[in-house]
Design a protein around this motif. Structure first.
Motif, PDB file in Angstrom:
ATOM      1  N   GLY A  24       0.940  -1.284   0.077  1.00  0.00           N
ATOM      2  CA  GLY A  24      -0.058   0.132   0.141  1.00  0.00           C
ATOM      3  C   GLY A  24       0.775   1.217  -0.076  1.00  0.00           C
ATOM      4  N   VAL A  25       1.698   1.297   1.025  1.00  0.00           N
ATOM      5  CA  VAL A  25       2.694   2.510   1.047  1.00  0.00           C
ATOM      6  C   VAL A  25       3.403   2.967  -0.238  1.00  0.00           C
ATOM      7  N   GLY A  26       3.992   1.647  -0.724  1.00  0.00           N
ATOM      8  CA  GLY A  26       4.726   1.516  -1.891  1.00  0.00           C
ATOM      9  C   GLY A  26       4.142   2.120  -3.161  1.00  0.00           C
ATOM     10  N   ALA A  27       2.787   1.458  -3.086  1.00  0.00           N
ATOM     11  CA  ALA A  27       2.041   1.865  -4.387  1.00  0.00           C
ATOM     12  C   ALA A  27       1.981   3.467  -4.392  1.00  0.00           C
ATOM     13  N   ALA A  28       1.872   4.145  -3.272  1.00  0.00           N
ATOM     14  CA  ALA A  28       1.694   5.573  -3.295  1.00  0.00           C
ATOM     15  C   ALA A  28       3.033   6.502  -3.367  1.00  0.00           C
ATOM     16  N   VAL A  29       3.911   5.858  -2.648  1.00  0.00           N
ATOM     17  CA  VAL A  29       5.244   6.631  -2.755  1.00  0.00           C
ATOM     18  C   VAL A  29       6.112   6.223  -3.864  1.00  0.00           C
ATOM     19  N   ASN A  30       6.100   4.883  -4.171  1.00  0.00           N
ATOM     20  CA  ASN A  30       7.050   4.321  -5.129  1.00  0.00           C
ATOM     21  C   ASN A  30       6.517   4.406  -6.782  1.00  0.00           C
ATOM     22  N   THR A  31       5.113   3.868  -6.897  1.00  0.00           N
ATOM     23  CA  THR A  31       4.877   3.532  -8.169  1.00  0.00           C
ATOM     24  C   THR A  31       4.193   4.661  -8.624  1.00  0.00           C
ATOM     25  N   ALA A  32       3.371   5.446  -7.755  1.00  0.00           N
ATOM     26  CA  ALA A  32       2.513   6.529  -8.460  1.00  0.00           C
ATOM     27  C   ALA A  32       3.423   7.739  -8.107  1.00  0.00           C
ATOM     28  N   GLN A  33       4.174   7.764  -7.060  1.00  0.00           N
ATOM     29  CA  GLN A  33       5.390   8.934  -6.695  1.00  0.00           C
ATOM     30  C   GLN A  33       4.270  10.242  -6.586  1.00  0.00           C
ATOM     31  N   VAL A  34       3.173  10.013  -5.877  1.00  0.00           N
ATOM     32  CA  VAL A  34       2.414  10.986  -5.261  1.00  0.00           C
ATOM     33  C   VAL A  34       3.199  12.318  -4.943  1.00  0.00           C
ATOM     34  N   LYS A  35       2.561  13.550  -5.569  1.00  0.00           N
ATOM     35  CA  LYS A  35       3.312  14.714  -5.345  1.00  0.00           C
ATOM     36  C   LYS A  35       2.560  15.652  -4.242  1.00  0.00           C
ATOM     37  N   PRO A  36       3.394  16.423  -3.565  1.00  0.00           N
ATOM     38  CA  PRO A  36       2.771  17.368  -2.312  1.00  0.00           C
ATOM     39  C   PRO A  36       1.792  17.962  -2.998  1.00  0.00           C
ATOM     40  N   GLY A  37       0.489  18.299  -2.420  1.00  0.00           N
ATOM     41  CA  GLY A  37      -0.439  19.227  -2.841  1.00  0.00           C
ATOM     42  C   GLY A  37      -1.340  18.546  -3.912  1.00  0.00           C
ATOM     43  N   SER A  38      -1.184  17.370  -4.265  1.00  0.00           N
ATOM     44  CA  SER A  38      -1.988  16.591  -5.262  1.00  0.00           C
ATOM     45  C   SER A  38      -3.222  15.956  -4.548  1.00  0.00           C
ATOM     46  N   THR A  39      -4.368  15.648  -5.430  1.00  0.00           N
ATOM     47  CA  THR A  39      -5.420  15.097  -4.990  1.00  0.00           C
ATOM     48  C   THR A  39      -5.493  13.408  -5.271  1.00  0.00           C
ATOM     49  N   VAL A  40      -6.057  12.695  -4.413  1.00  0.00           N
ATOM     50  CA  VAL A  40      -5.847  11.182  -4.466  1.00  0.00           C
ATOM     51  C   VAL A  40      -7.276  10.570  -4.208  1.00  0.00           C
ATOM     52  N   ALA A  41      -7.560   9.335  -4.891  1.00  0.00           N
ATOM     53  CA  ALA A  41      -8.701   8.672  -4.583  1.00  0.00           C
ATOM     54  C   ALA A  41      -8.122   7.223  -4.386  1.00  0.00           C
ATOM     55  N   VAL A  42      -8.744   6.505  -3.492  1.00  0.00           N
ATOM     56  CA  VAL A  42      -8.304   5.192  -2.948  1.00  0.00           C
ATOM     57  C   VAL A  42      -9.646   4.264  -2.941  1.00  0.00           C
ATOM     58  N   VAL A  43      -9.774   3.405  -4.015  1.00  0.00           N
ATOM     59  CA  VAL A  43     -10.971   2.434  -4.065  1.00  0.00           C
ATOM     60  C   VAL A  43     -10.718   1.116  -3.173  1.00  0.00           C
ATOM     61  N   GLY A  44     -11.468   1.049  -1.993  1.00  0.00           N
ATOM     62  CA  GLY A  44     -11.107  -0.346  -1.028  1.00  0.00           C
ATOM     63  C   GLY A  44     -10.087   0.159  -0.033  1.00  0.00           C
ATOM     64  N   VAL A  45     -10.687   0.340   1.019  1.00  0.00           N
ATOM     65  CA  VAL A  45      -9.779   0.847   2.326  1.00  0.00           C
ATOM     66  C   VAL A  45      -9.814  -0.425   3.398  1.00  0.00           C
ATOM     67  N   GLY A  46      -9.379  -1.620   2.957  1.00  0.00           N
ATOM     68  CA  GLY A  46      -8.787  -2.745   3.808  1.00  0.00           C
ATOM     69  C   GLY A  46      -7.425  -2.367   4.030  1.00  0.00           C
ATOM     70  N   GLY A  47      -6.930  -3.557   4.576  1.00  0.00           N
ATOM     71  CA  GLY A  47      -5.528  -3.716   4.952  1.00  0.00           C
ATOM     72  C   GLY A  47      -4.356  -2.862   4.089  1.00  0.00           C
ATOM     73  N   VAL A  48      -4.540  -3.191   2.591  1.00  0.00           N
ATOM     74  CA  VAL A  48      -3.635  -2.708   1.789  1.00  0.00           C
ATOM     75  C   VAL A  48      -4.148  -1.129   1.436  1.00  0.00           C
ATOM     76  N   GLY A  49      -5.431  -0.793   1.199  1.00  0.00           N
ATOM     77  CA  GLY A  49      -6.081   0.516   0.992  1.00  0.00           C
ATOM     78  C   GLY A  49      -5.590   1.803   1.851  1.00  0.00           C
ATOM     79  N   VAL A  50      -5.891   1.024   3.165  1.00  0.00           N
ATOM     80  CA  VAL A  50      -5.443   2.265   4.354  1.00  0.00           C
ATOM     81  C   VAL A  50      -3.962   2.665   4.143  1.00  0.00           C
ATOM     82  N   ASN A  51      -3.107   1.541   3.866  1.00  0.00           N
ATOM     83  CA  ASN A  51      -1.693   1.759   3.499  1.00  0.00           C
ATOM     84  C   ASN A  51      -1.535   2.789   2.545  1.00  0.00           C
ATOM     85  N   VAL A  52      -2.307   2.685   1.433  1.00  0.00           N
ATOM     86  CA  VAL A  52      -2.192   3.614   0.191  1.00  0.00           C
ATOM     87  C   VAL A  52      -2.534   4.980   0.998  1.00  0.00           C
TER      88      VAL A  52
END
Ligand SMILES: [Zn+2]
Ligand SMILES: [Zn+2]
Length: 367
Positions: free
Chosen positions: A175-203
């Protein structure tokens, strides 16, 4: 040595805890006394036959932490008593993928994962009748003891509780890796997460750490939506009705990044429908091998959108596991809050049903 382990013998049948034998460790192998193991949706998908031809029988489990019990003769950086967590991708440091900086795609690690063997190709678990039992996900961690290659292990500080560390190996890495490594989410951006189980809450917490401005969570369960706020969600949307329209009442054009963390092809298409022109959708959940997704072809080109798969959070597994433990130690990554309930190893079937009914985010087995 003998151990008790959760053995899958038939798809869609209850899992039994059986007495198994672990063979002697090879020079680079380690036996770990498992303290706790996290139960992941992928365990349930394997057990239900969703992934198709997985070799049976196998010991389930790919997320755990424990104490080093015995080391092979060439294990140099671990010794008996060390606290460790397991990562389910072995990286050989020798194949093209490892050498080009993508150790999560390691050819050897992913082969042993699919074949449910040790990275060496050997099967080192036996049942009571002396027959081989496969290493589920290449790791076989829902057990009192597990045998692992040293490159599947990360040493962690003694100050980090082992039950807390047990959820890092899959849920956090993915989950964390998907946000910081795969997507490389930028400061100030907008994000949607579909499904907030164990992996989703880590995204969600990965996006928060990366500095996202809005983090919108979508799920069919109210309790999951509510708990996502602890991890950094700023808005929630229940997926009944028209989630796409609800999202556009928060962000007019859609979001910069969307993530799918349920392993369902319809949710993957929903995630794609939530991004704005130039946006990126990251598919994190594991669907069945025969499922496909479809997207509007002209919109994909005309709005210059991106779809990325994220395998094990695009992590450098052992390096990132250590980083995430440090983020926990400094209070930036929440792990205690991830664990909704603790169970006896024999209750694994109950964890599955609590997971399916949306009652828990992450359940762990305490060995
Ligand atoms: Zn998992
Ligand atoms: Zn490799």
């Amino acid at each position: 040595m003998n151990s008790k382990a959760a053995v899958l013998r038939d798809f869609s049948k209850p899992i039994d805890v059986e007495e198994v034998e672990l063979l002697e460790p090879d020079p680079e192998e380690v036996i770990v006394k498992i303290a706790a193991s996290g139960v992941c949706r992928t365990d349930l998908s394997i057990a239900s036959g969703h992934f198709g031809n997985v070799p049976l029988p196998l010991v389930l489990g790919h997320e755990a932490a424990g104490t080093v019990y015995e080391v092979g003769s060439r294990v140099s950086n671990l010794r008996k008593g060390d606290h460790v967590l397991a990562v389910w991708i072995y990286s050989c440091n020798n194949c093209d993928y490892c050498l080009s900086g993508r150790p999560n795609l390691c050819k050897n690690g992913n082969t042993s994962l699919l074949n449910a063997t040790m990275p060496s190709g050997k099967i080192k678990i036996r049942d009571k009748a002396g027959r081989p039992v496969h290493h589920g996900s290449g790791t076989a961690l829902h057990a009192d003891y597990a045998i692992l290659d040293q490159r599947n292990l990360v040493k962690i500080p003694d100050t980090v509780p082992l039950d807390v560390a047990s959820v890092v190996g899959c849920a956090v890495m993915t989950g964390v890796g998907a946000a910081v490594n795969t997507a490389q989410v930028k400061p100030g951006s907008t994000v949607a997460v579909v499904g907030v189980g164990g992996v989703g809450v880590n995204v969600v917490q990965g996006a928060r750490i990366a500095g996202a401005e809005k983090i919108i969570v979508l799920d069919r369960y109210d309790n999951k939506l509510e708990s996502a706020f602890k991890f950094g969600a700023t808005h929630s949307i229940k997926t009944d009705g028209d989630p796409k329209a609800k999202l556009r009442s928060i962000v007019l054009d859609g979001v910069d990044y969307s993530f799918e963390a349920t392993g369902n092809h319809l949710n993957m298409e929903l995630a794609y429908s939530l991004i704005k022109p130039g946006g990126t959708t990251v598919i994190v959940g594991a669907e069945s091998p025969t499922a496909t997704i479809s997207i509007p072809a002209l919109d994909f080109v005309g709005s210059q959108k991106t779809i990325k798969g994220s395998w094990y959070g695009s992590t450098n597994p052992r390096y990132d596991a250590g980083r995430y433990i440090n983020l926990y130690a400094s209070g930036k990554l929440l792990l205690d809050e991830l664990i909704s309930a603790k169970y006896e190893p024999s209750q694994i079937n109950e964890v599955f049903s609590d997971m399916e009914s949306g009652k828990i985010i992450r359940g762990i087995l305490v060995h």
